[in-house]
Design a protein around this motif. Structure first.
Motif, short mmCIF file in Angstrom:
data_model
loop_
_atom_site.label_atom_id
_atom_site.label_comp_id
_atom_site.label_asym_id
_atom_site.label_seq_id
_atom_site.Cartn_x
_atom_site.Cartn_y
_atom_site.Cartn_z
N ALA A 88 0.81 -1.22 0.00
CA ALA A 88 0.00 0.00 0.00
C ALA A 88 0.84 1.27 0.00
O ALA A 88 0.48 2.27 -0.64
CB ALA A 88 -0.94 0.00 1.21
N TYR A 89 1.97 1.25 0.70
CA TYR A 89 2.67 2.51 0.97
C TYR A 89 4.10 2.59 0.44
O TYR A 89 4.79 3.58 0.69
CB TYR A 89 2.71 2.76 2.47
N SER A 90 4.55 1.61 -0.32
CA SER A 90 5.94 1.64 -0.78
C SER A 90 6.25 2.86 -1.63
O SER A 90 7.40 3.31 -1.71
CB SER A 90 6.27 0.36 -1.56
N SER A 91 5.23 3.42 -2.27
CA SER A 91 5.43 4.62 -3.10
C SER A 91 5.20 5.92 -2.34
O SER A 91 5.34 7.01 -2.92
CB SER A 91 4.50 4.58 -4.32
N SER A 92 4.85 5.83 -1.05
CA SER A 92 4.61 7.06 -0.27
C SER A 92 5.94 7.76 0.02
O SER A 92 6.99 7.13 0.08
CB SER A 92 3.87 6.72 1.03
N PRO A 93 5.90 9.07 0.25
CA PRO A 93 7.14 9.86 0.38
C PRO A 93 8.07 9.43 1.50
O PRO A 93 9.29 9.55 1.37
CB PRO A 93 6.62 11.28 0.60
N PHE A 94 7.52 8.94 2.63
CA PHE A 94 8.36 8.69 3.80
C PHE A 94 8.37 7.23 4.25
O PHE A 94 8.81 6.93 5.36
CB PHE A 94 7.92 9.60 4.95
N ARG A 165 -7.68 17.61 5.37
CA ARG A 165 -7.14 16.80 4.30
C ARG A 165 -5.62 16.90 4.24
O ARG A 165 -5.04 17.95 4.50
CB ARG A 165 -7.73 17.25 2.96
N TYR A 166 -4.99 15.80 3.94
CA TYR A 166 -3.59 15.77 3.52
C TYR A 166 -3.54 14.83 2.33
O TYR A 166 -4.46 14.05 2.09
CB TYR A 166 -2.67 15.30 4.66
N ILE A 167 -2.49 14.88 1.54
CA ILE A 167 -2.41 14.04 0.34
C ILE A 167 -2.23 12.57 0.73
O ILE A 167 -1.41 12.24 1.58
CB ILE A 167 -1.24 14.49 -0.55
N GLN A 168 -3.02 11.69 0.11
CA GLN A 168 -2.93 10.25 0.35
C GLN A 168 -2.58 9.53 -0.95
O GLN A 168 -2.87 10.02 -2.04
CB GLN A 168 -4.25 9.72 0.93
N VAL A 169 -1.98 8.36 -0.84
CA VAL A 169 -1.46 7.65 -2.02
C VAL A 169 -2.54 7.42 -3.07
O VAL A 169 -2.33 7.66 -4.26
CB VAL A 169 -0.83 6.30 -1.61
N PHE A 170 -3.71 6.94 -2.64
CA PHE A 170 -4.75 6.56 -3.60
C PHE A 170 -5.91 7.56 -3.64
O PHE A 170 -7.01 7.23 -4.08
CB PHE A 170 -5.27 5.16 -3.27
N MET A 188 2.87 9.61 4.70
CA MET A 188 2.63 10.68 3.73
C MET A 188 3.27 12.00 4.13
O MET A 188 3.74 12.76 3.29
CB MET A 188 1.12 10.88 3.55
N GLU A 189 3.30 12.29 5.43
CA GLU A 189 3.76 13.61 5.88
C GLU A 189 5.12 13.60 6.56
O GLU A 189 5.74 14.65 6.71
CB GLU A 189 2.71 14.21 6.82
N GLY A 190 5.57 12.45 7.01
CA GLY A 190 6.87 12.37 7.65
C GLY A 190 7.02 13.33 8.82
O GLY A 190 6.13 13.40 9.69
N PRO A 191 8.09 14.11 8.89
CA PRO A 191 8.33 15.02 10.02
C PRO A 191 7.23 16.08 10.21
O PRO A 191 7.07 16.62 11.29
CB PRO A 191 9.66 15.70 9.66
N ASN A 192 6.48 16.35 9.15
CA ASN A 192 5.41 17.34 9.25
C ASN A 192 4.16 16.79 9.93
O ASN A 192 3.23 17.54 10.23
CB ASN A 192 5.03 17.87 7.86
N ALA A 193 4.14 15.48 10.19
CA ALA A 193 2.96 14.86 10.80
C ALA A 193 2.63 15.50 12.15
O ALA A 193 1.46 15.70 12.48
CB ALA A 193 3.18 13.36 10.96
N LEU A 194 3.65 15.84 12.92
CA LEU A 194 3.40 16.43 14.24
C LEU A 194 2.72 17.79 14.10
O LEU A 194 1.79 18.11 14.85
CB LEU A 194 4.70 16.56 15.02
N ASN A 195 3.18 18.61 13.15
CA ASN A 195 2.52 19.91 12.93
C ASN A 195 1.06 19.72 12.57
O ASN A 195 0.19 20.47 13.02
CB ASN A 195 3.23 20.68 11.81
N TYR A 196 0.79 18.71 11.76
CA TYR A 196 -0.59 18.41 11.39
C TYR A 196 -1.41 18.06 12.62
O TYR A 196 -2.51 18.58 12.82
CB TYR A 196 -0.61 17.26 10.38
N LEU A 197 -0.90 17.16 13.45
CA LEU A 197 -1.63 16.72 14.64
C LEU A 197 -1.91 17.89 15.59
O LEU A 197 -3.01 18.00 16.14
CB LEU A 197 -0.83 15.64 15.37
#
Length: 205
Positions: A88-94, A165-170, A188-197
């Motif tokens: 599902a996620y091998s193509s995701s950014p992080f 919303r944040y960008i999702q693979v599918f 999808m968001e990597g280090p930015n995930a905390l800012n999102y939360l």
């Protein structure tokens, strides 16, 4: 202070609650309940919202405390979960940032569900670089003196937690799906995930 259930790669809403508090408590003295995030999570695959379920050993007719629930490994669910996440996620950014640590969890056989869930939590907190202390209950909490967010562990609920919303693979194929496992946000968001939360709010009665 927030009261939560330790769950399996928790829904994003649970980490919104964690990211916006200074301290939290895990309820570990409750009776195990079916159809909760204690032993399941939802991810995004090419077919849409997909359930990953951790099978447990059932004692027929006997209530089990969540901390006493044992995991059932007869179907190699851990290998299936890992393979599904990779597909599902091998193509995701992080994805590559976190997959090695994830593999360590899936390669270890935990006897108790609680131990698995706490290890998943530790991995997520490390990935988020979030240092917030927590404690565990010594008895079931009835008279709550702090924010009771245990209902965030309920998978089958009419209450929906609508998050930004944040960008999702599918997403182009199936649209945005809110409140999936924290893994979806992290990949999808990597280090930015905390800012999102920290920018989200969870409102319920």
């Amino acid at each position: 202070m927030v009261l939560l259930h330790p769950t399996y790669f928790s829904p994003i809403s649970q980490y919104v609650a964690i990211a916006n508090t200074k301290e939290f408590v895990f309820e570990v003295e409750d009776n195990f309940q079916k159809q909760t995030y204690r032993n399941r999570c939802y991810i995004y695959t090419a077919d849409g919202k997909h359930l990953l379920n951790v099978p447990i050993q059932h004692n027929k007719g006997i209530k089990q405390k969540t901390r006493d629930v044992k995991i059932d490994y007869k179907d190699d669910w851990h290998k299936i979960h890992l393979k599904t996440l990779q597909t599902a996620y091998s193509s995701s950014p992080f994805f590559e940032f976190y997959i090695d640590e994830l593999k360590l969890i899936f390669e270890k056989r935990f006897t108790f569900l609680l131990d698995l869930n706490l290890k998943c939590h530790e991995l997520i907190m490390d990935a988020l670089q979030l240092e917030i202390s927590y404690s565990k209950t010594s008895e079931y909490q009835k008279d709550i003196q702090y924010f009771d967010a245990r209902k965030l562990a309920t998978a089958k609920t009419k209450e929906e937690f609508i998050l930004d919303r944040y960008i999702q693979v599918f997403e182009q194929n199936k649209g945005f799906i809110s409140n999936l496992s924290i893994l979806d946000l992290l990949f999808m968001e990597g280090p930015n995930a905390l800012n999102y939360l920290e920018s989200q709010t969870i409102n319920f009665k």
